[in-house]
Structure formats: C-alpha cells, structure tokens
Design a protein around this motif. Structure first.
Motif, PDB file in Angstrom:
ATOM      1  N   ASN A  68     108.019  35.596  28.166  1.00  0.00           N
ATOM      2  CA  ASN A  68     107.348  34.706  29.104  1.00  0.00           C
ATOM      3  C   ASN A  68     107.552  33.281  28.601  1.00  0.00           C
ATOM      4  N   ALA A  82     109.426  34.565  33.510  1.00  0.00           N
ATOM      5  CA  ALA A  82     109.089  35.809  32.818  1.00  0.00           C
ATOM      6  C   ALA A  82     110.014  36.902  33.313  1.00  0.00           C
ATOM      7  N   CYS A  84     108.983  40.039  33.588  1.00  0.00           N
ATOM      8  CA  CYS A  84     108.150  41.160  34.018  1.00  0.00           C
ATOM      9  C   CYS A  84     108.486  41.514  35.468  1.00  0.00           C
ATOM     10  N   ASP A  86     106.500  42.263  38.075  1.00  0.00           N
ATOM     11  CA  ASP A  86     105.667  41.813  39.196  1.00  0.00           C
ATOM     12  C   ASP A  86     105.658  40.296  39.403  1.00  0.00           C
ATOM     13  N   ILE A  88     103.642  38.158  38.644  1.00  0.00           N
ATOM     14  CA  ILE A  88     102.326  37.622  39.012  1.00  0.00           C
ATOM     15  C   ILE A  88     101.984  36.399  38.146  1.00  0.00           C
ATOM     16  N   CYS A  89     102.349  36.472  36.864  1.00  0.00           N
ATOM     17  CA  CYS A  89     102.037  35.366  35.962  1.00  0.00           C
ATOM     18  C   CYS A  89     102.796  34.101  36.365  1.00  0.00           C
ATOM     19  N   CYS A 104      99.518  38.425  32.352  1.00  0.00           N
ATOM     20  CA  CYS A 104     100.733  39.178  32.642  1.00  0.00           C
ATOM     21  C   CYS A 104     100.477  40.612  32.191  1.00  0.00           C
TER      22      CYS A 104
HETATM   23 ZN   LIG Z   1     104.202  38.599  34.261  1.00  0.00          ZN
END
Ligand SMILES: [Zn+2]
Length: 126
Positions: A68, A82, A84, A86, A88-89, A104
């Motif tokens: 991240n 990031a 990841c 999703d 989302i962060c 996250c």
């Molecule tokens: Zn994330």
C-alpha cells in the motif's frame, strides 16, 4: 508622574491580555483543525507513526506480497496505490481529523489519525 506610571502599567496589562487571548485563539484553532500524527497498523500492531504536517510517501509492505502506498500531503493522509483486490483503501480518499481511519481488510492494514498537539497539555492525568 504617578498618573503616567499607573496608566502605562494598565496599557501593558491590556496588551499582554490581548496577546495571550490571541495566542490562545490561534492555539485552539490550530489544534482543532488537524490531528497530530498518522498511525499505521499492520496485523494489529502499530508499525509506524508519522507526523501529519510533513509531506511524505511510504510504500508499506515493500518487497512483500501486499503493498500500500501511503501518501501524506498537505496535512492529510491517503492510500494512493495498493495491490489489494477490492481497492477500498484507495477509494477511501484522504483523512486528516482525529478518529478517521482507512482500512485495507485484505492486507490487514489500518491507517488512522491519532491525537493532536493539544492532547499533551492536559492529557497527563489520563
Ligand atoms: Zn486495500
């Protein structure tokens, strides 16, 4: 002479009070505006604490599976990138006030704003 002396002291006192009031107002304004620092937690452990008023970029989890990119800019913190699934962060946007956080979940990462400079003044009892 006595009259002058008295009034000069009054003037100094008033000036001092005004200065004090101004300083207090600035202090309250400044401490209310921004949180103190950015706390980074990974796997429930605080891994770093960064001042919110210093622009910086840190790649969290560098060299590992999860990364991240934490960016602190203009008194606000955000996850710029990031890997990841999703995102989302990344989509969360910037945080700057105490109590706000970016989570996250896939990376078990929490970036949160902690404390303010004012907490040191009367926070010793707690
Ligand atoms: Zn994330």
């Amino acid at each position: 002479m006595e009259w002058l002396k008295t009034h000069r002291n009054d003037a100094i006192l008033i000036a001092a009070l005004m200065l004090l009031g101004g300083a207090l107002a600035v202090f309250l304004y400044a401490t209310r505006q921004d949180g103190g620092y950015v706390s980074v937690q990974m796997d429930g452990q605080t891994v770093m604490e960064l001042p919110l008023d210093e622009d910086t970029q840190i790649l969290l989890g560098e060299g590992g599976e999860f990364t991240n990119l934490l960016v602190i800019e203009s008194g606000a913190a955000r996850v710029a990138e990031a890997n990841c699934p999703d995102q989302i962060c990344v989509n969360h946007g910037a945080i700057r006030y105490e109590g706000e956080s970016i989570v996250c979940l896939p990376h078990r990462l929490v970036v949160s704003i902690e404390g303010g400079p004012g907490n040191d003044i009367d926070g010793t009892a707690g």
